[in-house]
Design a protein around this motif. Structure first.
Motif, mmCIF file in Angstrom:
data_model
loop_
_atom_site.group_PDB
_atom_site.id
_atom_site.type_symbol
_atom_site.label_atom_id
_atom_site.label_comp_id
_atom_site.label_asym_id
_atom_site.label_seq_id
_atom_site.Cartn_x
_atom_site.Cartn_y
_atom_site.Cartn_z
ATOM 1 N N MET A 112 0.834 -1.184 0.000
ATOM 2 C CA MET A 112 0.000 0.000 0.000
ATOM 3 C C MET A 112 0.881 1.251 0.000
ATOM 4 O O MET A 112 1.968 1.259 0.579
ATOM 5 N N LEU A 113 0.424 2.304 -0.639
ATOM 6 C CA LEU A 113 1.192 3.534 -0.736
ATOM 7 C C LEU A 113 1.185 4.277 0.590
ATOM 8 O O LEU A 113 0.178 4.334 1.292
ATOM 9 N N ASN A 114 2.321 4.832 0.930
ATOM 10 C CA ASN A 114 2.428 5.633 2.142
ATOM 11 C C ASN A 114 2.268 7.112 1.786
ATOM 12 O O ASN A 114 3.232 7.862 1.739
ATOM 13 N N ILE A 115 1.049 7.524 1.532
ATOM 14 C CA ILE A 115 0.757 8.900 1.180
ATOM 15 C C ILE A 115 0.414 9.648 2.470
ATOM 16 O O ILE A 115 -0.453 9.221 3.224
ATOM 17 N N PRO A 116 1.097 10.780 2.714
ATOM 18 C CA PRO A 116 0.810 11.512 3.948
ATOM 19 C C PRO A 116 -0.580 12.140 3.907
ATOM 20 O O PRO A 116 -1.073 12.537 2.853
#
Length: 90
Positions: free
Chosen positions: A1-5
């Motif tokens: 999964m993407l670690n988007i802030p």
């Protein structure tokens, strides 16, 4: 999964902080409306925005001023007062 802030992480601020100031602003709006009603009670009514008698304007203005002050005090107490260790037990 993407670690988007998240937005809060990117801005470094919580959106809840804006709500704290909005609550104080609304309290000042109520006080200002009350003062306006109280002052405008001295002017003759010409059927403008609010068509009320002098006593009704003064009573309603007083209610708005009191409500605004109570709301301001409560908002300051809840949102801006420094936390003390005894506050955890309430």
């Amino acid at each position: 999964m993407l670690n988007i802030p998240t937005t809060e992480e990117r801005l470094g601020k919580s959106p809840q902080r804006l709500v704290h100031y909005f609550v104080l602003f609304m309290a000042l709006v109520y006080v200002g409306l009350g003062v306006w009603l109280w002052v405008s009670a001295h002017e003759p009514s010409d059927g403008g925005i609010i068509n009320m008698g002098t006593n009704a304007r003064r009573v309603l203005g007083s209610v708005f001023i009191l409500y605004g002050l109570v709301r301001f005090g409560r908002a300051y107490h809840v949102h801006f007062r420094k936390k003390t260790p005894s506050d955890d037990h309430e």
